[in-house]
Structure formats: structure tokens, C-alpha cells
Design a protein around this motif. Structure first.
Motif, short mmCIF file in Angstrom:
data_model
loop_
_atom_site.label_atom_id
_atom_site.label_comp_id
_atom_site.label_asym_id
_atom_site.label_seq_id
_atom_site.Cartn_x
_atom_site.Cartn_y
_atom_site.Cartn_z
N LYS A 16 2.56 5.21 24.71
CA LYS A 16 2.65 4.99 26.15
C LYS A 16 3.92 4.21 26.50
N PRO A 17 4.68 4.68 27.47
CA PRO A 17 5.93 3.98 27.84
C PRO A 17 5.65 2.54 28.26
N LYS A 18 6.60 1.66 28.01
CA LYS A 18 6.44 0.26 28.39
C LYS A 18 6.43 0.12 29.90
N ASP A 19 5.53 -0.71 30.36
CA ASP A 19 5.40 -0.96 31.79
C ASP A 19 6.34 -2.11 32.16
N PRO A 20 7.20 -1.92 33.15
CA PRO A 20 8.16 -2.98 33.53
C PRO A 20 7.50 -4.23 34.10
N LYS A 21 6.19 -4.18 34.39
CA LYS A 21 5.50 -5.37 34.88
C LYS A 21 5.27 -6.39 33.77
N PHE A 22 5.48 -5.96 32.52
CA PHE A 22 5.17 -6.83 31.39
C PHE A 22 6.43 -7.29 30.67
N ALA A 23 6.35 -8.50 30.10
CA ALA A 23 7.43 -8.99 29.25
C ALA A 23 7.56 -8.07 28.05
N VAL A 24 8.72 -8.08 27.42
CA VAL A 24 9.08 -7.08 26.42
C VAL A 24 8.00 -6.81 25.38
N SER A 25 7.71 -7.76 24.51
CA SER A 25 6.73 -7.48 23.46
C SER A 25 5.53 -8.41 23.50
N SER A 26 5.66 -9.53 24.21
CA SER A 26 4.54 -10.45 24.27
C SER A 26 3.46 -9.94 25.23
N GLY A 27 3.82 -8.99 26.08
CA GLY A 27 2.82 -8.32 26.90
C GLY A 27 2.29 -9.12 28.07
N GLN A 28 2.93 -10.22 28.45
CA GLN A 28 2.45 -11.02 29.56
C GLN A 28 2.95 -10.48 30.90
N PHE A 29 2.10 -10.57 31.90
CA PHE A 29 2.42 -10.11 33.24
C PHE A 29 3.56 -10.93 33.81
N LEU A 30 4.60 -10.25 34.29
CA LEU A 30 5.75 -10.93 34.88
C LEU A 30 5.41 -11.29 36.32
N PHE A 31 5.20 -12.58 36.56
CA PHE A 31 4.74 -13.04 37.86
C PHE A 31 5.93 -13.26 38.79
N LEU B 71 -0.24 -21.81 13.24
CA LEU B 71 0.86 -21.80 14.20
C LEU B 71 2.19 -21.50 13.53
N LYS B 72 2.38 -22.01 12.34
CA LYS B 72 3.65 -21.84 11.63
C LYS B 72 3.87 -20.41 11.17
N ARG B 73 2.80 -19.62 11.10
CA ARG B 73 2.96 -18.25 10.60
C ARG B 73 2.52 -17.18 11.59
N ASN B 74 2.13 -17.61 12.79
CA ASN B 74 1.63 -16.65 13.76
C ASN B 74 2.40 -16.77 15.07
N PRO B 75 3.34 -15.88 15.34
CA PRO B 75 4.16 -15.99 16.56
C PRO B 75 3.37 -15.80 17.84
N THR B 76 2.27 -15.06 17.79
CA THR B 76 1.45 -14.90 18.99
C THR B 76 0.80 -16.23 19.37
N GLN B 77 0.31 -16.95 18.36
CA GLN B 77 -0.23 -18.28 18.61
C GLN B 77 0.86 -19.18 19.20
N ALA B 78 2.07 -19.06 18.68
CA ALA B 78 3.18 -19.88 19.16
C ALA B 78 3.48 -19.61 20.62
N MET B 79 3.42 -18.33 21.00
CA MET B 79 3.69 -17.97 22.39
C MET B 79 2.73 -18.69 23.34
N PHE B 80 1.43 -18.69 23.01
CA PHE B 80 0.45 -19.35 23.86
C PHE B 80 0.55 -20.87 23.75
N PHE B 81 0.84 -21.37 22.56
CA PHE B 81 0.92 -22.81 22.34
C PHE B 81 2.07 -23.41 23.15
N PHE B 82 3.26 -22.85 23.02
CA PHE B 82 4.42 -23.41 23.70
C PHE B 82 4.38 -23.15 25.21
N SER B 83 3.60 -22.18 25.65
CA SER B 83 3.52 -21.90 27.09
C SER B 83 2.89 -23.06 27.85
N ASP B 84 2.19 -23.95 27.14
CA ASP B 84 1.57 -25.10 27.79
C ASP B 84 2.48 -26.33 27.86
#
Length: 371
Positions: A123-138, A239-252
Motif C-alpha cells: 500500500k502506498p505511503k499516506d502523506p498524513k503519516f511520518a515517514v516510517s514511525s507511522g505517527q499522524f502529522l498534526f 530501550l537501548k535495542r528497540n528504536p520504536t520504544q525510543a520513539m515513544f520514550f523521547f516523545s515525552d
């Protein structure tokens, strides 16, 4: 204890939250003693606090390259240094679960009403989302169309709540939520022994266990974990080995550099007259607005269009985040923090990516062979 699924709609919406809203929307405050996430001191599951400082001299302009040279900084797409290490979600995890449980239950002569969840790995990437992290661009543009949650715009998501609602219905045959004494709004799940042998319930539990054994999350089945006891799981190690965890962790992270922009954001929001307007955009939409827009008495299987007042408030919120400088500064901080993260953990997160790519391939092959 059998796996107890979260409310389906909440589970999906959480995955689609705009940047910076993830933790606040979970309904749990890590500092609140009533939260089920509360842990005792020295508990191996204790979560560290996100960074509270940030060196402004580390802010890089758009067009800068990530520490490994693979990503170009671009606020329009909210690119981040961890993008190359996050395996893009195709929905294969949910689709594989649907196919597996459907096949497994039918083999046990159990009739279920699972919807055929849409799945298209190309499925083509939706421009509403960030590149690979998949978060909604607000952004103001997206907020004016979709409100706070992009799920409204995609009819394919409608089948996912229906799938989890059916699973939840079967679980409720023999399971009940029991309030935890002394802990407000906290519950544990107990199995009613006399109902545990119900053929449908028993079959689902067996199939779920088989699915878990076959498709366990690769991040918990890695060589680094082989010498660890189950109760010695450490979020800091993960956290040191999981970039998805890092994305949510640093977002706070809320370093002082954000303080002035947050003050300006709040002033910009005041004309809306929101009675419980929070002190930070991290807490939008507020509890009163969430109750009004999303808290329905029934577990709906579809996502209705956002109400008109949500679109108005969401657009104003997004505009205030930009005019106050919050959106840009927040992005600058995320980019800078994750630059350091990638530099310090590149080898570990590359290994995680390889494991997750292998898991994704396995799920897709299973779906292709069995749907």
C-alpha cells in the motif's frame, strides 16, 4: 493468565496519535499511585524518566543529515534519525492473528465471526503519516480534515475493532474485571473457573497460546534475552535495542527550551474557551473533549467522521502549535535527542531491525499461504 485485550478502539487510536500525545492518551499517569503502571522501587519494570534537558546548540537546520547519513532532516515529513531502523508497519501482525485464529478455531469446530481484515503490504505511503514511525502529522491541514486521529479517514480500519470486539466477546464468557482494592480505576482480570471449560472460550485460549508461540514479538526473543529470567525484564535494556520504544520514550521529553513555546501555545488556545485547557499541548485533547467525542457507551465497530467542533478545535490547536514555535522546537528536540540515541545504540538497533524484518517476512509468508 489468558491474554486480555484492551478496548479495541483505544488500542488502534493509540497507535495513530499525533506526535507528542502518546503517553498522555493512555489514561495512566506514571506518578499516580492509582495507575496500574505504578511499580515498587527497584522493580525491574520501573520506567526511567525521559530527558529533561536539551542543549540548544545541538539544534540543526532542516536539510541536515542524520548521524549515520541515511536521513535528511525535514519537518514537513517529520523525518527522524531512527527512521532507517524502524520496520514499517504493514498490518501483518493483526492480519496474521486474524488468519491464524480463524483457521485454528475452525479446526476445533468453533464458529467465529471474524471479519476479513484488509491487508496490502504494498500500500502506498499516506502523506498524513511520518515517514516510517507511522505517527499522524498534526498539521493545520490534516487537523482540519481529520481532527486529532487519522483513523477516521481510512475505512479499512473499521474491520479491526470488529475483530477485537469478537475476541473480547469470547473472553468475557469466562473472564471478568475485578477492581483492585485501594487503587482507583484499576482492575485485574480473573477467570471464572466454572466457565473456563466453555468450548468456545477454551478453544480461543488454546489458539491464542499457539499464535503467541509461533509469532512472538521478536524483541522479546532475542539472543540478548536468553540469559535473562522472565521477571528480570528491564525497560532500560529494551530501550537501548528497540528504536520504536525510543520513539515513544523521547516523545515525552519536555526540556526548558520548550517552555516559552508552550506558554505561547496556551495563550493562543484560550479563545476556544476549553474549560480544562491543559498547561501543555501534550495533553490535548482534554478529558472533557475525549469524553464528548470518543467515549461511546457501545464498542463501535466503525470510526465515524469527526464532529464539526473537533475539526475546529483541532485546526486551532495545530495552528497554535506552529505560530507559538512549539511544533518546530519540538521537532528540533526530537531530532537532536534521537541523533545521540542512534550514535550510541546503532549496532543494537540494527540487530533489532534485522529480527523484525525476519518476523515481518514470516508473517507475510504465513498470510499468503493460508488466507
Amino acid at each position: 493468565m489468558p491474554h486480555h485485550y484492551p478496548t479495541p478502539v483505544l488500542a488502534l487510536i493509540t497507535a495513530l496519535l499525533p506526535f507528542g500525545l502518546v503517553a498522555c492518551q493512555s489514561g495512566e499517569n506514571p506518578n499516580d499511585s492509582s495507575s496500574t503502571a505504578q511499580v515498587e522501587e527497584n522493580d525491574p519494570m520501573e520506567f526511567p524518566s525521559p530527558p529533561s534537558t536539551f542543549d540548544p546548540s545541538k539544534i540543526e537546520k532542516d536539510g541536515a543529515k542524520s548521524v549515520d547519513g541515511q536521513v535528511v532532516k525535514d519537518i514537513k515529513r517529520f523525518t527522524l534519525p531512527i527512521d532507517p531502523y524502524i520496520v514499517e508497519s504493514t498490518g501483518s501482525d493483526i492480519k496474521a492473528q486474524q488468519v491464524f485464529l480463524d483457521k485454528c478455531l475452525k479446526s476445533k469446530n468453533v464458529s467465529v465471526n471474524f471479519p476479513d481484515i484488509d491487508f496490502n503490504p504494498n500500500k502506498p505511503k499516506d502523506p498524513k503519516f511520518a515517514v516510517s514511525s507511522g505517527q499522524f502529522l498534526f498539521t493545520p491541514e490534516n487537523a482540519s480534515k481529520y481532527g486529532y486521529f487519522s483513523a477516521y479517514s481510512d475505512a479499512s480500519y473499521d474491520k479491526i475493532p470488529a475483530f477485537y470486539n469478537e475476541i473480547e466477546r469470547i473472553h468475557k464468557i469466562a473472564e471478568k474485571e475485578v477492581p483492585i482494592e485501594g487503587e482507583e480505576n484499576s482492575f485485574t482480570v480473573e477467570t471464572v473457573s466454572e466457565k473456563a471449560n466453555d468450548p468456545t472460550y477454551k478453544a480461543l485460549i488454546e489458539c491464542e497460546e499457539q499464535f503467541s508461540n509461533e509469532f512472538m514479538d521478536p524483541s522479546f526473543n532475542s539472543p540478548e534475552n536468553e540469559d535473562e529470567q522472565e521477571n528480570e525484564y528491564s525497560f532500560e535494556k529494551e530501550l537501548k535495542r528497540n528504536p520504536t520504544q525510543a520513539m515513544f520514550f523521547f516523545s515525552d521529553a519536555e526540556p526548558p527550551i520548550l517552555k516559552d513555546t508552550i506558554t505561547k501555545w496556551k495563550e493562543c488556545m484560550k479563545p476556544l474557551g476549553i474549560p480544562d485547557l491543559p498547561d501543555t499541548p501534550f495533553e490535548m485533547p482534554t478529558q472533557s473533549l475525549s469524553d464528548k467525542w470518543y467515549d461511546k457507551p457501545d464498542e463501535t465497530t466503525t470510526f465515524p467522521p469527526p464532529p464539526a467542533d473537533e475539526l475546529v478545535i483541532a485546526k486551532q490547536d495545530a495552528e497554535c502549535r506552529q505560530s507559538s514555535g512549539f511544533y518546530q522546537t519540538y521537532y528540533d528536540v526530537q531530532w537532536g535527542l534521537l541523533q545521540d540515541y542512534v550514535k550510541e545504540n546503532k549496532d543494537a538497533i540494527q540487530k533489532t531491525k534485522q529480527r523484525e524484518e525476519a518476523a515481518e517476512k514470516k508473517r507475510q509468508e504465513f498470510i499468503l499461504q493460508n488466507q
